[in-house]
Scaffold this active site. Structure first.
Site, PDB file in Angstrom:
ATOM      1  CG  HIS A   1      -0.238   0.203   2.509  1.00  0.00           C
ATOM      2  ND1 HIS A   1       0.377  -0.825   3.151  1.00  0.00           N
ATOM      3  CD2 HIS A   1      -0.022   1.298   3.271  1.00  0.00           C
ATOM      4  CE1 HIS A   1       0.936  -0.381   4.260  1.00  0.00           C
ATOM      5  NE2 HIS A   1       0.715   0.907   4.365  1.00  0.00           N
TER       6      HIS A   1
HETATM    7  N1  UDP Z   1      -2.429  -5.598   9.429  1.00  0.00           N
HETATM    8  C1  UDP Z   1      -3.688  -6.081   9.739  1.00  0.00           C
HETATM    9  N2  UDP Z   1      -4.497  -6.503   8.722  1.00  0.00           N
HETATM   10  C2  UDP Z   1      -4.100  -6.496   7.417  1.00  0.00           C
HETATM   11  C3  UDP Z   1      -2.799  -6.014   7.113  1.00  0.00           C
HETATM   12  C4  UDP Z   1      -1.981  -5.556   8.151  1.00  0.00           C
HETATM   13  O1  UDP Z   1      -4.065  -6.131  10.906  1.00  0.00           O
HETATM   14  O2  UDP Z   1      -4.879  -6.904   6.549  1.00  0.00           O
HETATM   15  C5  UDP Z   1      -1.589  -5.103  10.538  1.00  0.00           C
HETATM   16  C6  UDP Z   1      -0.236  -5.759  10.637  1.00  0.00           C
HETATM   17  O3  UDP Z   1      -0.295  -6.898  11.448  1.00  0.00           O
HETATM   18  C7  UDP Z   1       0.626  -4.668  11.239  1.00  0.00           C
HETATM   19  C8  UDP Z   1      -0.033  -3.391  10.794  1.00  0.00           C
HETATM   20  O4  UDP Z   1      -1.315  -3.741  10.298  1.00  0.00           O
HETATM   21  O5  UDP Z   1       0.582  -4.731  12.651  1.00  0.00           O
HETATM   22  C9  UDP Z   1       0.772  -2.732   9.714  1.00  0.00           C
HETATM   23  O6  UDP Z   1       0.094  -1.645   9.231  1.00  0.00           O
HETATM   24  P1  UDP Z   1       0.406  -0.981   7.837  1.00  0.00           P
HETATM   25  O7  UDP Z   1       0.986  -1.984   6.909  1.00  0.00           O
HETATM   26  O8  UDP Z   1      -0.830  -0.285   7.431  1.00  0.00           O
HETATM   27  O9  UDP Z   1       1.421   0.166   8.205  1.00  0.00           O
HETATM   28  P2  UDP Z   1       3.003   0.301   8.281  1.00  0.00           P
HETATM   29  O10 UDP Z   1       3.491  -0.650   9.324  1.00  0.00           O
HETATM   30  O11 UDP Z   1       3.546   0.051   6.937  1.00  0.00           O
HETATM   31  O12 UDP Z   1       3.205   1.729   8.664  1.00  0.00           O
END
Ligand code: UDP
Length: 354
Positions: free
Chosen positions: A203
């Site tokens: 994403h």
């Molecule tokens: N996550 C979730 N459901 C999903 C995809 C990701 O609960 O379908 C959780 C994942 O376990 C992690 C968090 O969302 O803890 C990551 O969020 P994201 O990828 O949006 O943000 P980033 O970490 O890249 O800032």
């Protein structure tokens, strides 16, 4: 103390779920949800599943460009600070909500606490990198996930006090790991068997906003072994639709697309995957903790220790490199990184000493 906490997106709800409970045992917390992520699949499910208190304030600010969204948040947080008169403001990670919370508080003379301080991808084209760097330089208390993050802050001569507390997302992941590993229903519900599927998330703006990059992502997915489960972030789904690529992705054999999943289901699917492919920061960490090889769809990462340990491979959108990484044997060793699951308690201790 009265702490005004600003959160707004999925990973921040998870981080706040670790800290908010212990924080409220010693301090008063006013939880502000900016509305950066507002749909149920990215927001309310995390409050209910992880026991995070309902926000005291909801600002309802989503959509728009990064600059415009941040500006609207600043305008909404300023009067809240004046009204609630907190002793400190607490922000997490690297989103527009982080920067808006930090900047509005600093301008109002309210000390800023930044959790997950010092992370760097050294890629200033990422909106997250700008948010991180600026929040760190505004912050008065900088709580780091790792020693290397603290070293980075020292190298940048930040003004705030630096403390290594460990990673609060690790607290949540370790707490849920036994349940996640035992949850046979999670893969079965998608027609998958433990250890035999790939789990994909993507994403980041750098991967999905440019139609040429999005096409490369689709070709990478086509080239990879199946079955694959891909919970599709709303941003990615919208960009796929706009680029006319959604139908093609839906038609790929062996690829199961779902809506974004709740934390409990998703963490079970991480723990039982053959490998994870992702451009998410949090998911790289969670794959490492679960002992599942990770292929990162970026040219750089803030979570360099997972790469150095040999469990995470950066491939950008190179399908050949991704295939090669998937064929490699994971290392025998997996040293503990980012703390012991008690980072939130250390955060609260450090906040108490502010
Ligand atoms: N996550 C979730 N459901 C999903 C995809 C990701 O609960 O379908 C959780 C994942 O376990 C992690 C968090 O969302 O803890 C990551 O969020 P994201 O990828 O949006 O943000 P980033 O970490 O890249 O800032």
């Amino acid at each position: 103390m009265r702490i005004l906490t600003v959160v707004g997106n999925r990973p921040q709800f998870i981080k706040a779920a670790a800290v908010s409970g212990p924080l409220r045992e010693q301090h008063e917390e006013i939880l502000v949800h900016t509305g950066q992520h507002y749909d149920d699949a990215l927001s309310s499910i995390f409050f209910s599943e992880l026991g995070l208190a309902r926000p005291e304030r909801e600002l309802g600010i989503g959509g728009g460009s990064n600059t415009e969204q941040t500006a609207r948040m600043l305008g909404a947080i300023e009067p809240l600070l004046a009204e609630t008169e907190p002793n400190a403001a607490l922000v997490y990670g690297d989103t527009n909500s982080t920067l808006a919370g930090a900047l509005a508080a600093a301008q109002a003379g309210v000390p800023v606490i930044h959790v997950e301080a010092g992370m760097r991808s050294f890629d200033r084209a990422m909106p997250e990198e700008l948010n991180r760097v600026l929040s760190d330089h505004i912050g008065e208390l900088l709580l780091c996930s790792s020693e290397s993050a603290a070293e980075q802050l020292r190298a940048e001569s930040v003004a705030g006090r630096i403390e290594v507390v460990g990673d609060v997302m690790v607290d949540v992941a370790l707490r849920w790991q036994p349940t996640a590993r035992a949850n046979a229903q999670a893969p079965a519900a998608h027609g998958l068997q433990a250890g035999s599927y790939l789990l994909m998330t993507a994403h980041r703006a750098g991967n999905v906003d440019d139609p040429a990059r999005l096409r490369a992502l689709l070709e990478l997915i086509r080239a990879l072994p199946k079955p694959m489960l891909f919970p599709v972030h709303p941003r990615t789904r919208a960009r796929l639709r706009e680029a006319g690529l959604l139908g093609e992705l839906e038609g790929l054999q062996g690829v199961r697309l779902t809506e974004p999943l709740g934390y409990v289901e998703f963490s079970a699917l991480v723990c039982q995957a053959r490998a994870v492919l992702t451009d998410s920061g949090g998911v790289q960490k969670e794959a490492y903790l679960a002992g599942v090889p990770c292929v990162t769809l970026r040219a750089n990462t803030e979570w360099v220790e997972t790469v150095q340990a040999g469990w995470n491979t950066l491939v950008d959108l190179d399908a050949g490199a991704a295939l090669q990484a998937l064929h490699a044997e994971p290392p025998a060793e997996r040293p503990p990184l980012y703390g012991d699951g008690h980072a939130a308690e250390r955060c609260v201790q450090a906040i108490g000493a502010l």
